[in-house]
Structures are given as C-alpha cells and as structure tokens.
Motif scaffolding. Structure first.
Motif, PDB file in Angstrom:
ATOM      1  N   SER A  38       0.817  -1.209   0.000  1.00 18.09           N
ATOM      2  CA  SER A  38       0.000   0.000   0.000  1.00 18.09           C
ATOM      3  C   SER A  38       0.849   1.256   0.000  1.00 18.09           C
ATOM      4  CB  SER A  38      -0.984  -0.020   1.169  1.00 18.09           C
ATOM      5  OG  SER A  38      -0.272  -0.087   2.365  1.00 18.09           O
ATOM      6  N   VAL A  39       2.087   1.158   0.464  1.00 15.73           N
ATOM      7  CA  VAL A  39       2.923   2.367   0.472  1.00 15.73           C
ATOM      8  C   VAL A  39       3.787   2.465  -0.793  1.00 15.73           C
ATOM      9  CG1 VAL A  39       4.711   3.656   1.684  1.00 15.73           C
ATOM     10  CG2 VAL A  39       2.957   2.446   2.974  1.00 15.73           C
ATOM     11  N   PHE A  40       4.430   1.348  -1.167  1.00 18.71           N
ATOM     12  CA  PHE A  40       5.397   1.441  -2.272  1.00 18.71           C
ATOM     13  C   PHE A  40       4.893   0.855  -3.590  1.00 18.71           C
ATOM     14  CE2 PHE A  40       7.963   1.303   1.636  1.00 18.71           C
ATOM     15  CZ  PHE A  40       8.548   2.555   1.538  1.00 18.71           C
ATOM     16  N   GLY A  41       3.776   0.132  -3.569  1.00 20.99           N
ATOM     17  CA  GLY A  41       3.235  -0.394  -4.813  1.00 20.99           C
ATOM     18  C   GLY A  41       3.600  -1.849  -5.043  1.00 20.99           C
ATOM     19  N   LEU A  42       3.093  -2.358  -6.183  1.00 22.68           N
ATOM     20  CA  LEU A  42       3.110  -3.794  -6.456  1.00 22.68           C
ATOM     21  C   LEU A  42       4.510  -4.399  -6.580  1.00 22.68           C
ATOM     22  CD1 LEU A  42       1.384  -6.276  -6.994  1.00 22.68           C
ATOM     23  CD2 LEU A  42       1.312  -5.640  -9.407  1.00 22.68           C
ATOM     24  N   ALA A  43       5.409  -3.718  -7.286  1.00 17.50           N
ATOM     25  CA  ALA A  43       6.729  -4.296  -7.581  1.00 17.50           C
ATOM     26  C   ALA A  43       7.477  -4.613  -6.282  1.00 17.50           C
ATOM     27  CB  ALA A  43       7.541  -3.325  -8.426  1.00 17.50           C
ATOM     28  N   TYR A  44       7.472  -3.670  -5.339  1.00 18.79           N
ATOM     29  CA  TYR A  44       8.138  -3.910  -4.056  1.00 18.79           C
ATOM     30  C   TYR A  44       7.472  -5.052  -3.306  1.00 18.79           C
ATOM     31  CZ  TYR A  44      11.122   0.164  -4.352  1.00 18.79           C
ATOM     32  OH  TYR A  44      12.079   1.050  -4.718  1.00 18.79           O
ATOM     33  N   ALA A  45       6.128  -5.086  -3.360  1.00 25.77           N
ATOM     34  CA  ALA A  45       5.379  -6.094  -2.624  1.00 25.77           C
ATOM     35  C   ALA A  45       5.742  -7.500  -3.114  1.00 25.77           C
ATOM     36  CB  ALA A  45       3.883  -5.844  -2.773  1.00 25.77           C
ATOM     37  N   VAL A  83       0.386 -16.623  -4.578  1.00 24.09           N
ATOM     38  CA  VAL A  83      -0.757 -16.095  -5.344  1.00 24.09           C
ATOM     39  C   VAL A  83      -1.576 -15.142  -4.473  1.00 24.09           C
ATOM     40  CG1 VAL A  83      -2.947 -16.723  -6.427  1.00 24.09           C
ATOM     41  CG2 VAL A  83      -0.890 -18.047  -6.922  1.00 24.09           C
ATOM     42  N   THR A  84      -1.833 -15.563  -3.222  1.00 21.59           N
ATOM     43  CA  THR A  84      -2.600 -14.693  -2.318  1.00 21.59           C
ATOM     44  C   THR A  84      -1.915 -13.346  -2.154  1.00 21.59           C
ATOM     45  OG1 THR A  84      -3.103 -16.698  -1.103  1.00 21.59           O
ATOM     46  CG2 THR A  84      -3.721 -14.605  -0.069  1.00 21.59           C
ATOM     47  N   SER A  85      -0.622 -13.404  -1.932  1.00 17.46           N
ATOM     48  CA  SER A  85       0.066 -12.135  -1.660  1.00 17.46           C
ATOM     49  C   SER A  85       0.088 -11.239  -2.895  1.00 17.46           C
ATOM     50  CB  SER A  85       1.465 -12.382  -1.102  1.00 17.46           C
ATOM     51  OG  SER A  85       2.339 -12.751  -2.123  1.00 17.46           O
ATOM     52  N   ILE A  86       0.152 -11.863  -4.104  1.00 11.30           N
ATOM     53  CA  ILE A  86       0.115 -11.018  -5.304  1.00 11.30           C
ATOM     54  C   ILE A  86      -1.243 -10.340  -5.436  1.00 11.30           C
ATOM     55  CG2 ILE A  86       0.071 -11.077  -7.839  1.00 11.30           C
ATOM     56  CD1 ILE A  86       2.262 -13.185  -7.699  1.00 11.30           C
ATOM     57  N   VAL A  87      -2.304 -11.144  -5.216  1.00 11.56           N
ATOM     58  CA  VAL A  87      -3.648 -10.580  -5.361  1.00 11.56           C
ATOM     59  C   VAL A  87      -3.866  -9.453  -4.332  1.00 11.56           C
ATOM     60  CG1 VAL A  87      -6.109 -11.064  -5.059  1.00 11.56           C
ATOM     61  CG2 VAL A  87      -4.656 -12.640  -6.348  1.00 11.56           C
ATOM     62  N   VAL A  88      -3.483  -9.739  -3.084  1.00 10.15           N
ATOM     63  CA  VAL A  88      -3.677  -8.744  -2.034  1.00 10.15           C
ATOM     64  C   VAL A  88      -2.862  -7.480  -2.311  1.00 10.15           C
ATOM     65  CG1 VAL A  88      -3.180  -8.271   0.392  1.00 10.15           C
ATOM     66  CG2 VAL A  88      -4.335 -10.375  -0.258  1.00 10.15           C
ATOM     67  N   SER A  89      -1.612  -7.694  -2.769  1.00  9.33           N
ATOM     68  CA  SER A  89      -0.749  -6.547  -3.085  1.00  9.33           C
ATOM     69  C   SER A  89      -1.367  -5.696  -4.174  1.00  9.33           C
ATOM     70  CB  SER A  89       0.622  -7.010  -3.571  1.00  9.33           C
ATOM     71  OG  SER A  89       1.222  -7.823  -2.625  1.00  9.33           O
ATOM     72  N   GLU A  90      -1.882  -6.371  -5.198  1.00  7.42           N
ATOM     73  CA  GLU A  90      -2.465  -5.625  -6.305  1.00  7.42           C
ATOM     74  C   GLU A  90      -3.664  -4.807  -5.822  1.00  7.42           C
ATOM     75  OE1 GLU A  90      -1.775  -4.747  -9.172  1.00  7.42           O
ATOM     76  OE2 GLU A  90      -3.715  -4.052  -9.922  1.00  7.42           O
ATOM     77  N   LEU A  91      -4.490  -5.444  -4.976  1.00  5.65           N
ATOM     78  CA  LEU A  91      -5.654  -4.731  -4.446  1.00  5.65           C
ATOM     79  C   LEU A  91      -5.222  -3.519  -3.631  1.00  5.65           C
ATOM     80  CD1 LEU A  91      -8.059  -7.616  -3.342  1.00  5.65           C
ATOM     81  CD2 LEU A  91      -8.335  -5.988  -5.231  1.00  5.65           C
TER      82      LEU A  91
END
Lengths: 339, 230
Positions: A38-45, A83-91
């Motif tokens: 939520s702070v740095f965006g998807l790539a960092y996540a 997969v969960t973490s990618i989906v959550v990060s994207e959201l």
C-alpha cells in the motif's frame, strides 16, 4: 524496512508454531507484504512476498534450513501463499492509486471552487458599484433628466459611496493575494495598542462613531506592523458594524493579561452558530446570514494577525451578538516617561 | 497663494486631467508632465512652487525624480503613493519628498496637503501658535485647549511645539526624534509612539479618536486643526 518486517514475522511464527499448524501460519507473512504494497506499490510487494516465501521455506518447512522441499503439500502451500500475496498486493496498490487520484481530484475541485468564488465575487461586487456609478454619472450629465439640487447631491453621494466600496474591494483582493503569495513582510515596531486602535477608528470613517471604546493606558507595548494590524482591526470592526443595527453600538475593549494584550470586539447582531466560528475566517465564506461583503475581510484579518504573531478568534454566541478577540503578545513594558 | 505654480507628474491621462481641472479651479497655475524626463525638463525650464509627483512613471521611479529635484530645488514635493506600498512611500520621503497622499485620494485631502506645503517654506516662528482650540505660548511654555490649561512634561511640550510649528505637515519619525530628543535618538520611534499616546490623553476629548495629532503609519505624525465631525 521490508527485510525487518519479514524477520519480525518469522520470529512471530517461531513463537506460534507450538500452538498452531505451521503451514497455516504462512498467512502471517501478508502482514509484511500488505503495508509495503500500500505504500510502495506492487513491484516492491512482489519482492517482499518472494523473500517471505524463501524465509518460510528455509526456517519452517522440512528439510529445515535448506531451500529444498520434500513434501508436495508444502509446494502447494507456498504457491497459494504467493498467489494470495500477489492478489492482495495488487488490491492494496490499486486502493492506494485510487486514494491518490481522489486527493488530486479533490485539490483540483477545491481550487476550481476558489476560482469560481473569486470570479463570482469579482463580477458581482465590481459590477454593482460600477453600474451605480455609471447610472449616477449618466443622470448628472444628461440634458433630458430634470434634476433638483437635492437630486444632484444624492447622485454625487452615490458616486462617492460606490467608489469607496470599489476601493475597499480592490484593497481586500490585493491584501489577500499578498498574503497568499507570502509577499507581505511585517515591518514590526513597538506600539501602544491605543495607537493602533485610534488609527483603525480613523480609517473606518464616519462609522467609527458607532464604536464604543475602552482603552487600557497601562497595557504593555506590542511589536507589530502598524499598517497590517490596522487592517485587522478595521476588518473585524467593519464586520461587526455590518451585522448590527445602526442603533446598537459595537464595543471595543482593550485589556491585558500580562503576557498578552487582548482587544475584544463585540456586537449586538445575530451572533455566530457553533459551526461558523472557524468557517467565517475562510475566504469567500459568508458565515452569518445577510452578509453583503465579499467574505474576504475576516480571512485577511486572520492572515495579517498570524503574520504578526497574534491570534484572532471568534466565540459562538448565537442570538447574543458575536465576539471577536485579538490577542497580541506583549513585547515590552511601557517606558516610564519622566520628562 | 493663488498664483502658485504647481507641476503635476502622473502618467495616467485621466488623473492628470482631473487634477489639472481641480487645481486650476482653486486658482493654481498648473504644468503637467507624464514621464520622469518630462518632469525634470519642465521643472528646469520654469521652476515650480510645488510638485505633485506619482511614484510610478513609465521611464523610471518617482523616487529618483524626487531626489534629482531636491538636489537643486527647495520646492515642496507631494508624492502620490499606492495603498500597501509603505516601503516605497518611506523611500520617497527619504529621497526628499515632503508629504504623500495615498491613491485613491479625495481632492479635499490633496488640496489641504498642498496648502500646508505651500504655506511657508520653514517652520513658523510665531511666539504664540493657535491650531483649532489649541493655544501654545512658546515663551511661557503654556498650553490650553478650549481655555482649559494642560500640564505637559518638557518632552511632551517640545513634541507639541515642533508639530504645531509645522501645522498640517507630515513630520517623520527621525525628524521629530532629532528635534525633540537630539541627534542621538534617530531610531527610537517607540518612544515617540508612547509620548504621542500620552499627549493625546491630555489634549484630546477622546484619545481613541484623535482630532489634533494624527498618525501616519510607518511615516510619522501631523498636527491639524480639527475638522467638524459628520
């Protein structure tokens, strides 16, 4: 920071794995992923999820302390985690973008609203005195309008009053733009507050007769820009006069608490509702009903007050008239004048 | 006074025209100039008795014109300044201007200032000064307002004396401090503020609405004969 988060979560899982199945605990790594997303965006996540996955594998999945995996169920668990973490990060990243866009749109909308308010105020407040002046001047020069001595005097008075109104409007707009651009440096000098008050009364003109003044001859001196403080007092007094009936006085009382010199200005008008005591200091706001000014006076008053280290506030007093207080920090005791 | 020659310098033709009409109407002889260069040329050709000078000119600042004029002429200079430009106004006074009116001004105010400037070149030397109901006997150091005796400290008296000898004229802070307290006190303007507020409490009917001693913020003080209040 993300490494510290992953390490912290790893530590927590170490503590909890006695009481819960370790595979389910992998979900805790989302606590490290989410804030990053939520702070740095998807790539960092993504980076943080992969680091989490590796740490989980290394510390908790057999064979321990290697990155190899023996059980296929563990493969599935890791895959589900990623997969969960990618989906959550994207959201989370999407929510962040949306919040950002909303804030931007809000800022734009507000600056648009300010511009509209300026244009509205300017077109109305400039046009009506201009119309009055033009009509009065036209009447005076027209050969076809029969005017008595009294009518002529009346038209001339209209021109005089309306030019004064234009003058005030232009001065206010200028003050406001100076304040907002930060190009109104305070030229401070030591002044007795009585001097500032008398100066303000003088520039109020004939209306000053309606102000009942109580001075404090022993109040300490204050260090302010006299011209700017004059604007503060004049604008607050004009506001008070505008909202009270001509029969009622406006009271101005100077007092001192030692640390501060207080100037209290109160009227017998309709007063202020609780919700309006701050709003009236916003430019283009008409806090009290029946306002015919541009709504600039009090915004300017507060701007100049704060630029001089003073405070200006209003007290709610619905039905009992409004009260404004200007607090000026004491700068020096009054010199004792022996000669 | 009616023969006095006034040079009016302003680049705004409507203001120039309005001033010219009004000044001629009360009997002054008027010359006009729209630029700094024209102003200096006109003043050199026929020296004026007084100059009305706008501070913003197309080919330079009125401050420079004031300084240049002051280098060879004693004619009083009345500056037209804009509200809010305190620094500009003070710079013009420093450059040798004698007084100012703020745009937009009323013609009565401008004529009063001009009259005060033309009245005499130097301060009055009368032994007894009268301003409105205020009477100051310089030899006996006695002051009365409307017949009522007023007790003043020596500094208050000197301050009042200097202001009254220059009735209607703007007296800047440095000028007053120098004359009353001496050359070492050029910058102690808060002394002045305090003395004036004290003086007002003794002279004025209502010290919060002074009619004799008026403040010109950032510039100085002036003593005037009170006008009837409407």
């Amino acid at each position: 920071m993300s490494a510290a988060a992953v390490a912290a979560v790893t530590g927590v899982i170490f503590g909890l794995k006695q009481v819960a199945p370790v595979l389910g605990l992998s979900i805790l790594y989302l606590l490290a992923v989410l804030p990053v997303a939520s702070v740095f965006g998807l790539a960092y996540a993504l980076g943080v999820s992969i680091a989490s996955m590796l740490a989980f594998n290394f510390f908790f999945l057999p064979p321990l302390h290697t990155l190899a995996l023996t059980d296929s169920a563990n493969w599935v668990a890791l895959l589900v985690f990623v997969v969960t973490s990618i989906v959550v990060s994207e959201l989370a990243a999407r929510a962040r973008r949306r919040a950002f866009a909303a804030a931007e749109a809000d800022a734009l909308r507000r600056s648009d609203a300010a511009k509209t308010a300026v244009l509205h105020a300017v077109s109305h407040d400039l046009r009506s005195p201009l119309t009055a002046i033009r009509v009065a001047a036209g009447g005076l020069e027209s050969g076809s309008v029969a005017l008595g001595e009294e009518d002529r005097a009346e038209l001339l008075e209209t021109i005089r009053l309306e030019t004064a109104r234009l003058e005030r409007l232009v001065a206010n707009l200028l003050d406001l733009s100076r304040l907002e651009a930060g190009v109104a440096p305070a030229r401070r000098e030591l002044w007795p507050v009585d001097e500032l008050v008398s100066r303000a009364l003088e520039s109020l003109g004939p209306d000053a007769a309606r102000v009942e003044v109580t001075l404090d001859g022993d109040a300490p001196l204050v260090s302010v820009d006299a011209g700017q403080l004059e604007r503060v007092l004049v604008n607050v007094l004009e506001n008070a006069l505008r909202f009270s009936s001509p029969a009622d006085p406006v009271e101005l009382v100077v007092g001192s608490t030692g640390d501060e010199v207080l100037v209290r200005i109160s009227d017998h008008g309709p007063g202020l509702a609780d919700g309006d005591v701050e709003r009236i200091f916003e430019p283009f706001e008409h806090g009290r009903t029946g306002g015919e000014g541009t709504g600039l006076g009090l915004a300017i008053a507060r701007g100049f007050a704060e630029a001089n280290g003073c405070r200006l506030w209003a007290e709610p007093s619905a039905g009992a008239g409004a009260a404004f207080t200007l607090a000026l920090p004491s700068a020096a005791a009054r010199p004792t004048l022996v000669r | 006074m009616s023969d006095a020659r006034v040079l009016v310098v302003d680049d705004e033709p409507q203001i120039l025209r309005a001033l010219q009409t009004n000044l001629r109407g009360v009997g002054y002889e008027v010359a006009t100039a729209a630029t700094a260069r024209e102003a200096l040329a006109a003043a050199a050709m026929r020296p004026p008795d007084a100059v009305i000078l706008d501070l913003v000119l197309p080919d330079g600042s009125g401050i420079d014109v004031a300084r240049e004029l002051r280098s060879w002429s004693e004619a009083p200079i009345l500056v037209l300044s804009v509200v809010g430009d305190e620094a500009e106004k003070v710079a013009a006074l420093d450059a040798g201007a004698d007084d100012y009116v703020q745009k937009p001004f009323g013609i009565d105010e401008l004529l009063a200032r001009l009259r005060a400037l033309l009245r005499r070149a130097g301060p009055s030397t009368e032994p007894v000064l009268e301003v409105g109901e205020l009477v100051i006997d310089l030899d006996k150091r006695l002051v009365t307002v409307g017949g009522r005796r007023v007790q003043l400290t020596p500094n208050e008296f000197d301050l009042l004396r200097v202001l009254a000898q220059n009735e209607g004229k703007l007296m800047t802070h440095p000028a007053l401090l120098r004359e009353v307290w001496g050359p070492a006190y050029g910058t102690e303007s808060h002394y002045l503020h305090v003395y004036v507020s004290q003086l007002r409490r003794k002279l004025e009917d209502d010290p919060s609405r002074p009619r004799y001693v008026l403040t010109e913020p950032g510039a100085g003080y002036r003593l005037v004969a009170p006008v009837a209040r409407s």
